[in-house]
Write a protein that holds these residues in place. Structure first.
Motif, short mmCIF file in Angstrom:
data_model
loop_
_atom_site.label_atom_id
_atom_site.label_comp_id
_atom_site.label_asym_id
_atom_site.label_seq_id
_atom_site.Cartn_x
_atom_site.Cartn_y
_atom_site.Cartn_z
N ARG A 317 1.07 8.01 -14.26
CA ARG A 317 -0.13 7.52 -14.90
C ARG A 317 0.23 6.39 -15.86
O ARG A 317 1.28 6.43 -16.49
N ILE A 318 -0.63 5.40 -15.95
CA ILE A 318 -0.44 4.34 -16.94
C ILE A 318 -1.36 4.66 -18.11
O ILE A 318 -2.59 4.59 -17.99
N ASN A 319 -0.77 5.05 -19.22
CA ASN A 319 -1.56 5.61 -20.33
C ASN A 319 -2.53 4.62 -20.96
O ASN A 319 -3.60 5.01 -21.43
N GLU A 320 -2.15 3.34 -20.96
CA GLU A 320 -2.99 2.35 -21.66
C GLU A 320 -4.32 2.09 -20.94
O GLU A 320 -5.25 1.56 -21.52
N ILE A 321 -4.39 2.45 -19.64
CA ILE A 321 -5.65 2.29 -18.91
C ILE A 321 -6.05 3.69 -18.47
O ILE A 321 -5.33 4.32 -17.70
N ASP A 322 -7.17 4.16 -18.96
CA ASP A 322 -7.54 5.52 -18.66
C ASP A 322 -7.69 5.73 -17.16
O ASP A 322 -8.43 5.00 -16.51
N GLU A 323 -7.00 6.71 -16.63
CA GLU A 323 -7.12 7.10 -15.22
C GLU A 323 -6.68 6.01 -14.23
O GLU A 323 -7.28 5.83 -13.17
N TYR A 324 -5.64 5.27 -14.59
CA TYR A 324 -5.02 4.34 -13.62
C TYR A 324 -3.66 4.92 -13.24
O TYR A 324 -2.82 5.20 -14.10
N TYR A 325 -3.48 5.14 -11.94
CA TYR A 325 -2.24 5.73 -11.44
C TYR A 325 -1.54 4.76 -10.50
O TYR A 325 -2.18 3.90 -9.89
N ILE A 326 -0.24 4.95 -10.38
CA ILE A 326 0.51 4.14 -9.42
C ILE A 326 1.45 5.03 -8.61
O ILE A 326 1.98 6.03 -9.12
N ALA A 327 1.60 4.69 -7.33
CA ALA A 327 2.63 5.32 -6.48
C ALA A 327 3.11 4.20 -5.56
O ALA A 327 2.52 3.94 -4.52
N ALA A 328 4.15 3.52 -6.00
CA ALA A 328 4.61 2.33 -5.27
C ALA A 328 6.07 2.03 -5.60
O ALA A 328 6.63 2.62 -6.53
N GLY A 329 6.64 1.12 -4.82
CA GLY A 329 8.04 0.74 -5.05
C GLY A 329 9.01 1.66 -4.35
O GLY A 329 10.05 2.03 -4.88
N PHE A 330 8.68 2.03 -3.12
CA PHE A 330 9.45 3.07 -2.42
C PHE A 330 10.82 2.60 -1.90
O PHE A 330 11.56 3.39 -1.35
N SER A 331 11.11 1.33 -2.03
CA SER A 331 12.47 0.84 -1.77
C SER A 331 13.04 1.26 -0.41
O SER A 331 14.22 1.58 -0.27
N GLY A 332 12.16 1.30 0.61
CA GLY A 332 12.65 1.57 1.96
C GLY A 332 12.68 3.02 2.35
O GLY A 332 13.18 3.36 3.42
N HIS A 333 12.16 3.92 1.49
CA HIS A 333 12.07 5.32 1.93
C HIS A 333 10.74 5.98 1.55
O HIS A 333 10.69 7.15 1.18
N GLY A 334 9.67 5.23 1.71
CA GLY A 334 8.36 5.74 1.32
C GLY A 334 7.63 6.50 2.40
O GLY A 334 6.73 7.29 2.10
N PHE A 335 8.03 6.28 3.63
CA PHE A 335 7.37 7.01 4.71
C PHE A 335 7.71 8.49 4.59
O PHE A 335 6.85 9.35 4.55
N MET A 336 9.01 8.77 4.46
CA MET A 336 9.47 10.15 4.40
C MET A 336 8.91 10.91 3.22
O MET A 336 8.66 12.10 3.29
#
Ligand SMILES: Cc1cc2nc3c(=O)[nH]c(=O)nc-3n(C[C@H](O)[C@H](O)[C@H](O)COP(=O)(O)OP(=O)(O)OC[C@H]3O[C@@H](n4cnc5c(N)ncnc54)[C@H](O)[C@@H]3O)c2cc1C
Ligand SMILES: Cc1cc2nc3c(=O)[nH]c(=O)nc-3n(C[C@H](O)[C@H](O)[C@H](O)COP(=O)(O)OP(=O)(O)OC[C@H]3O[C@@H](n4cnc5c(N)ncnc54)[C@H](O)[C@@H]3O)c2cc1C
Ligand code: FES
Lengths: 379, 477
Positions: A317-336
């Motif tokens: 969660r990014i605290n400075e923006i209420d209810e903004y989440y991130i799931a990224a930057g998988f560096s070549g292993h995000g499918f698994m």
């Protein structure tokens, strides 16, 4: 139009997350600028492994494999536990892998060190003349990205999730630190919760949201090939050689050999195929399996590794923006990772915490200078 | 069966030394200069492989390396395109009946730097368009290299035994095979390096120049570096859907011509032709010439598509042309034994009870071509679907330059038309490519303009109308 939770990005991460949230009864919308999977997901090498060198990734991937197994059985898409075979060529490599194996074993992942002869029993076409040992886990595997992503999408929709393709997010509407909506090329969607699941494009969405912390995720072009189909069960596991420029190869369900090497270009959003890659991939793959020289390559393509400095994704969660989440930057292993990421992030959104070690992927670690041990990356 | 006599062609002259090849261990007589598929065909072997899922028999279809229907195991190596691979003494040839198994004994390849051929203009394809491009680029002052994946130059021309229409300057009244010979003689007179049995597999931007990646004889990498490139890769035959259209004995018209007119091998005994355009009509005449019986030509349209003179000639031979008829299915156990055709009503529905059965062993599809634009597509040229031009084609300007600077297109790969226009386009593309490479003097522009006028004039007849309509959609300035 409105949605309680808006996920930006219809790759495996966004789709698996939508599926998990819908399963928990949440009202969820996915916005995808092209078609689902068109980002990196449909371009990936299909591999799913638990062989990592740190506790967090081993635990998360162990859970992910359980979920891959469960959903592939329920939904009937191909996920096969055909193992990962790391070929090792030096004492140094062997001692590094021994350490990894002991961590993996501690969490119940049954990896072991095997001899070159044993490796050759698993893949008879291997050239093991220079191989000293191999790290072998038979419970690792591979899944078909097309069938898997589509299956998660269809079942998410059955449970009420809405997936809008060819809908590109252009801006976020944020007032006094609170999300009000998302602007797209097709109109505005009212929402209070946004998840950035755009992986290689994550920095662009973060910029729209004016995320105040530094989350370094950059797109690097990686390429792959697929050959003509050959008889099933010729190369069952994912075979990897760090000696030969991080190359990897395995056989798809259809019979073709899919593979790649470490050669990368970036940061870039260019996806044109390159000759340098083709030359490297043919050179190195035929060092691992010489008979591959007899096959024609049918296609080559490129996709993105969304890389972070420690090769671990940013999830949280990014605290400075209420209810903004991130799931990224998988560096070549995000499918698994996707099924476990979907579970962790759903826990965080719906319960505020997760049983899985989500802190490892803390998006604030870059800003704080607390980089993790580099995650084992291949390709 | 091989022809020994033919009214126009002399095969004894072209056949090379006799060699022995082995099909599933049994010896077969063949001649140097023949493809594997040709030799097998001459020995009566029609089934080359079985499909991997449903185990359906497969044989020759296109004969120019474009469809994968002829893949076999040759000397232990799977997936060899036997239609463009020449026989060699002692070759071991096997049917492929399942997904191939890789040999256990392969050694890691020894890598050496591929040869790099440098030129001003690289021409891909040695049909009439490519040869004219090469000749004219060379005359305009360019160093030219030309590659073609077939074992001989000439493209579609090498199979045309009939005399061509067109203008006198473009060889009207000359047989296609002869035009191919004349053009390759012209090539030889100039300092143009020619690579045969060399497939272009990739087209790349390399700094300001272009790189064409080629593979010679299925195994050797060759790099061609050029300031500009002319793509003249011709066309690919269309397939139409009907029951059992994959049975051995269903051939593209071009494949029959290749067997018969290039290699002197009898394609079968009795033939049904689907499609009464020029290709279908000419094919009927050529089959007759070679002593093969043509049972009928079926044409779904209410009218014959080809030139009146061709149709009249075919009718005089007593070959029925059934318009408003289509093929329903091929029948036969492992290869074609019969064809079932039927009449169509105004709404293209089959008229009940109108089925006719022809006892044939060959069904020839002459249902049109589509441009081979794969390389142009791969490098990123802008593409548009234009049915008048044969399908997906590239956007280009009046000098045949595509949307990527320095990449030119000509002939059937630009739009489906004919040899005359292919040659004129080849000339325009060749000179323009030399100009763009900066090696031709500006005076050559006049020659381009003159050729453009000739092309315009040629297309002004009734048969050019459709192409002109299509060109309006893809030619930009
Ligand atoms: C050659 C190659 C091999 C790989 N091999 C493997 C492997 O073997 N195993 C493995 O686990 N991983 C592998 N990967 C990595 C894997 O592909 C990615 O980590 C994974 O697909 C990431 O999924 P995602 O859903 O996070 O991102 P993506 O699939 O990229 O999805 C993000 C989506 O966001 C969309 N989007 C972007 N901007 C916007 C916007 N403004 N509005 C709306 N939508 C937007 C994009 O169109 C895209 O579809 C490989 C990658 C490559 C390139
Ligand atoms: C039965 C029949 C009758 C015809 N009659 C007439 C007529 O009477 N008058 C007339 O004007 N026209 C006629 N034509 C049409 C004429 O033959 C074609 O329009 C003409 O040959 C097109 O020339 P081209 O050079 O564009 O292509 P092609 O002749 O098809 O040559 C293309 C060449 O490119 C090569 N190639 C393709 N891909 C690659 C690759 N990747 N790498 C390397 N090489 C490659 C091929 O091997 C081939 O040699 C007839 C055609 C047919 C089939
Ligand atoms: S590729 Fe050989 S018949 Fe088509």
């Amino acid at each position: 139009m409105k949605g309680d939770i808006v996920i930006i990005g219809g790759g495996i991460t966004g789709i698996a997350l939508a599926h998990e949230l819908a399963r928990r009864g949440e009202d969820v919308v996915v916005l995808e600028k092209r078609f689902i999977g068109s980002g990196s997901t449909f371009r990936c090498g299909t591999g799913i492994r638990q062989q990592f060198g740190d506790e967090a990734n081993v635990q998360v991937m162990k859970r992910s494999v359980e979920l891959w197994k469960k959903y592939s059985e329920e939904y009937g898409f191909p996920f096969k536990q055909t193992g990962y075979l790391f070929l090792l060529y030096s004492e140094e490599e062997i001692s590094q892998f021994k350490e990894n194996i002991s961590i993996q074993n501690r969490f119940g992942v049954p990896t072991k060190l095997i001899t070159p002869e044993e490796a050759k029993e698993i893949v008879p076409l291997l050239d093991v003349s220079e191989v000293m040992a191999a790290s072998w886990n038979p419970t690792d595997g591979k899944a078909d990205p097309f069938h898997a992503t589509t299956a998660f999408a269809l079942h998410a929709q059955e449970m009420g999730a809405r997936i809008y393709e060819y809908t590109e997010v252009k801006d976020l509407i944020i007032e006094k630190g609170e999300i009000k909506g998302v602007k797209t090329n097709k109109g505005t969607i009212k929402t209070g919760i946004v998840v950035n699941a755009t992986n290689a494009w994550a920095k662009l969405i973060n910029a729209m949201a004016k995320v105040p912390i530094r989350i370094p995720i950059e797109p690097y072009k990686h390429q792959a090939i697929i050959t003509q189909p050959i008889k099933r069960d010729t190369i069952n596991p994912m075979v990897i050689s760090f000696k030969y420029e991080d190359s990897y190869l395995t056989q798809t369900d259809h019979g073709g050999i899919i593979g790649g090497v470490g050669y990368e270009v970036g940061p870039t959003y260019d996806l044109s195929p390159s000759y340098t890659f083709l030359r490297e991939v043919t050179t190195y793959l035929s060092k691992i399996v010489p008979a591959i020289r007899e096959l024609l390559i049918l296609r080559t393509w490129a996709g993105f590794y969304a890389k972070t400095p420690d090769s671990n994704p940013a999830i949280g969660r990014i605290n400075e923006i209420d209810e903004y989440y991130i799931a990224a930057g998988f560096s070549g292993h995000g499918f698994m990772m996707a099924p476990a990421v979907a579970e962790m992030l759903s826990d965080l959104i719906t319960k505020g915490k997760s049983k899985l070690p989500i802190e490892w992927y803390d998006p604030y670690r870059f800003e704080r200078g607390e980089l993790r041990q580099k995650a084992l990356q291949m390709g | 069966m091989r022809f020994t006599e033919h009214p126009i062609l002399d095969f004894e002259r072209v056949r090379g030394r006799e060699v022995t090849i082995y099909f599933e261990g049994k010896p077969i007589k063949a001649y140097e200069g023949e493809t594997i598929a040709t030799a097998l065909h001459a020995a009566g072997i029609r089934i080359f492989q079985h499909s991997t899922k449903k185990h359906r028999p497969r044989g020759l279809f296109c004969a120019i390396g474009k469809c994968s229907s002829c893949l076999m195991k040759v000397n232990g190596i799977p997936n060899v395109r036997t239609c463009i691979t020449l026989v060699e003494e002692g070759m071991q040839i096997e049917r492929q009946d399942e997904k191939p198994v890789l040999p256990k004994t392969s050694k890691p390849p020894k890598w050496k730097e591929p040869p790099r051929i440098e030129a001003d203009v690289v021409v891909i394809g040695g049909g009439p368009a490519g040869m004219m491009a090469a000749i004219n680029a060379s005359d305009a002052g360019a160093k030219v290299v030309l590659l073609d994946e077939n074992p001989m130059l000439g493209g579609q021309l090498v199979k045309q035994t009939h005399k061509f229409f067109g203008k006198r300057e473009q060889f009207a009244g000359v047989r296609g095979i002869k035009i191919a010979e004349i053009l390759s003689e012209e090539l030889k007179k100039r300092d143009i390096e020619v690579f045969l049995e060399t497939s272009a597999i990739m087209l790349l931007q390399d700094g300001d120049e272009k790189l064409v990646v080629g593979v010679r004889k299925n195994k050797e990498l060759v790099e061609f570096k050029g300031k500009t490139v002319v793509v003249a890769t011709g066309a690919m035959e269309r397939m139409i859907p009907f029951e059992n259209n994959d049975l051995p004995g269903v051939y593209g018209a071009g494949a029959i011509q290749t067997l018969m007119n290039t290699y002197g091998v009898k394609p079968g005994d009795r033939v049904l032709i689907v499609g009464a355009g020029n290709v279908g009509l000419i094919l009927a005449y050529q089959l007759y010439q070679a002593g093969v019986k043509v049972e009928a030509i079926v044409e779904a349209m209410p009218k014959i598509g080809g030139y009146f003179v061709h149709a009249a000639k075919v009718r005089r031979l007593g070959i029925p042309i059934l318009t408003r008829h289509t093929i329903l299915r091929a029948e036969g156990k492992e290869k074609v034994e019969r064809a079932v055709v039927a009449q169509l009503d105004e709404n293209w529905n089959v008229v009940p009870g109108s089925e006719k059965v022809f006892e044939v062993d060959v069904i020839a599809l002459a249902v049109g071509l589509r441009p081979s634009i794969e390389l142009l597509h791969q490098i990123g040229c802008q593409i548009k679907y234009v049915p008048e031009l044969g399908g997906h084609v590239v956007i280009r300007d009046s000098r045949m330059e595509t949307t990527i600077k320095g990449i030119f297109v000509a002939g059937d790969s630009a739009e489906i038309e004919e040899a005359t226009t292919a040659m004129l386009e080849g000339k325009i593309a060749g000179i323009s490519a030399a100009l763009a490479a900066g090696v031709a003097s500006p005076g050559w522009l006049k020659e381009v303009e003159k050729t453009q006028r000739e092309l315009e004039e040629f297309r002004s007849g009734p048969f050019g109308r459709k192409v002109l309509e299509g060109l309006k959609k893809v030619v930009v300035e």
